[in-house]
Design an enzyme around this catalytic site. Structure first.
Site, mmCIF file in Angstrom:
data_model
loop_
_atom_site.group_PDB
_atom_site.id
_atom_site.type_symbol
_atom_site.label_atom_id
_atom_site.label_comp_id
_atom_site.label_asym_id
_atom_site.label_seq_id
_atom_site.Cartn_x
_atom_site.Cartn_y
_atom_site.Cartn_z
ATOM 1 N N HIS A 1 40.969 39.866 44.451
ATOM 2 C CA HIS A 1 41.668 38.820 43.702
ATOM 3 C C HIS A 1 43.149 39.176 43.768
ATOM 4 O O HIS A 1 43.695 39.822 42.886
ATOM 5 C CB HIS A 1 41.185 38.765 42.256
ATOM 6 C CG HIS A 1 41.956 37.788 41.400
ATOM 7 N ND1 HIS A 1 42.062 36.456 41.705
ATOM 8 C CD2 HIS A 1 42.676 37.972 40.259
ATOM 9 C CE1 HIS A 1 42.802 35.847 40.786
ATOM 10 N NE2 HIS A 1 43.192 36.760 39.903
ATOM 11 N N ARG B 1 38.346 25.267 46.698
ATOM 12 C CA ARG B 1 37.522 24.056 46.763
ATOM 13 C C ARG B 1 38.295 22.832 46.277
ATOM 14 O O ARG B 1 38.136 21.732 46.823
ATOM 15 C CB ARG B 1 36.256 24.249 45.919
ATOM 16 C CG ARG B 1 35.304 25.279 46.499
ATOM 17 C CD ARG B 1 34.132 25.562 45.558
ATOM 18 N NE ARG B 1 33.253 26.589 46.104
ATOM 19 C CZ ARG B 1 32.234 27.119 45.446
ATOM 20 N NH1 ARG B 1 31.958 26.725 44.202
ATOM 21 N NH2 ARG B 1 31.494 28.046 46.011
ATOM 22 N N THR C 1 38.218 30.849 44.430
ATOM 23 C CA THR C 1 37.271 29.964 45.106
ATOM 24 C C THR C 1 37.343 28.555 44.535
ATOM 25 O O THR C 1 37.308 27.566 45.281
ATOM 26 C CB THR C 1 35.845 30.532 44.990
ATOM 27 O OG1 THR C 1 35.765 31.737 45.754
ATOM 28 C CG2 THR C 1 34.803 29.542 45.495
ATOM 29 N N VAL D 1 45.421 35.018 27.976
ATOM 30 C CA VAL D 1 44.130 34.911 28.664
ATOM 31 C C VAL D 1 42.973 35.111 27.698
ATOM 32 O O VAL D 1 41.960 34.404 27.767
ATOM 33 C CB VAL D 1 44.062 35.911 29.829
ATOM 34 C CG1 VAL D 1 42.671 35.926 30.451
ATOM 35 C CG2 VAL D 1 45.103 35.565 30.889
#
Length: 309
Positions: free
Chosen positions: A178, A156, A152, A11
């Site tokens: 989360h 979407r 999110t 990450v």
């Protein structure tokens, strides 16, 4: 604008790549407990960085964070190594909290000692309770969690694919944790003002809701099953958060910050500027969604309480 990244794993490296490609900062310092790993990540990326806006990249140690505006923390045990990849386990990422809280107890005081004014962005899983841990360790409120911004975006994406429109034109939010207790705000999900559930064709609304929520909630596990680590999407989302902060954009995105009303860090749509979250915009919700958000907050409270045991 100087940034720090703590953790040069999957990450951290993905976040660094996205930051460089977007031209988000003038200088980025990468720190890892394995200095050779930090050296390697910087060496690998610096050559391709000549194709991006000018940036100084260097591996370093905590004193090199002096005067940093923002420090991103990605260090810690990931979901695969920490055994948080069981779709049937309601704890989800929270299984990593105790182990990664110990990591933060070492890292956060060392950041604050050299960069006391830096804003801290927590990306390590689980980011919301770890932001509360970091808040206590730092002794200041300038701590954010990457929160449900990526959730999110995933939400979407799936809605846009169903509606056959660009995700840029979908208005939809995921709030709360989360993690497995996250809350999908279906009541306000729209395209061009049209409620998405009312515009569905070919699939029952309840079945569609269940399918999308499962795809979003467990996207990380699906990715890990294929590649071993969920990294690219969160790296891109992290870079976008950083960009909004450093450029003082006043962008509105769902991001985690401490919410006194709920007593924990969780995500709600928030205005982001150079000071971090400057305002929280709690959206209209159905009673079902409000109840779910309170349950999400309670889940996070219980997880933090167990740290004290």
């Amino acid at each position: 604008m100087k940034l720090g990244i703590i953790g040069a794993g999957a990450v951290g490296a993905a976040s660094l790549l996205s930051l460089v490609m977007r031209g988000s900062a003038c200088e980025i310092v990468v720190i890892d407990r394995n200095r050779k790993r930090a050296d390697g990540v910087v060496a690998d990326l610096q050559y391709g960085a000549t194709l991006s806006p000018a940036v100084v990249l260097r591996a370093g140690d905590y004193p090199d964070l002096a005067d940093a505006r923002l420090v991103i923390i990605t260090a810690g045990v990931n979901e695969k190594a920490g055994g948080a990849t069981d779709r049937n386990d309601p704890a989800g990422r929270l299984k990593l909290l105790r182990t990664n809280a110990d990591v933060y107890r070492d890292i956060v005081p060392r950041i604050v000692a050299v960069a006391p004014k830096a804003l801290l962005l927590v990306v390590t899983d689980p980011p919301d309770p770890l932001a509360d841990v970091a808040h206590r360790l730092a002794g200041h409120p300038r701590v954010l969690s990457s929160g449900t911004f990526l959730d999110t975006l995933r939400f979407r994406f799936h809605l846009a694919r169903q509606m056959q429109v660009s995700p840029h034109h979908v208005e939809a939010q995921v709030v709360g944790e989360h993690g497995t207790s996250q809350v999908f705000l279906w009541s306000s999900a729209r395209v061009a003002g049209t409620p998405i559930l009312a515009a569905l064709a070919g699939e029952a609304p309840d079945a569609f809701r269940q399918r999308v929520e499962q795809e979003v909630r467990f996207a990380n596990i699906t990715i890990i099953e294929g590649t071993g680590a969920s990294q690219l999407g969160i790296g891109m989302a992290t870079a976008r958060i950083v960009e909004a902060i450093l450029r003082d954009e006043r962008a509105v995105i769902p991001i985690g910050s401490f919410q006194a009303k709920y007593g924990v860090t969780l995500s709600l749509p928030s205005v982001l500027g150079h000071e971090g979250v400057t305002r929280v915009l709690e959206p209209e919700m159905s009673q079902e969604e409000r109840n779910a958000l309170q349950r999400s907050a309670n889940t996070l409270k219980n997880a933090l309480a167990q740290l004290k045991d």
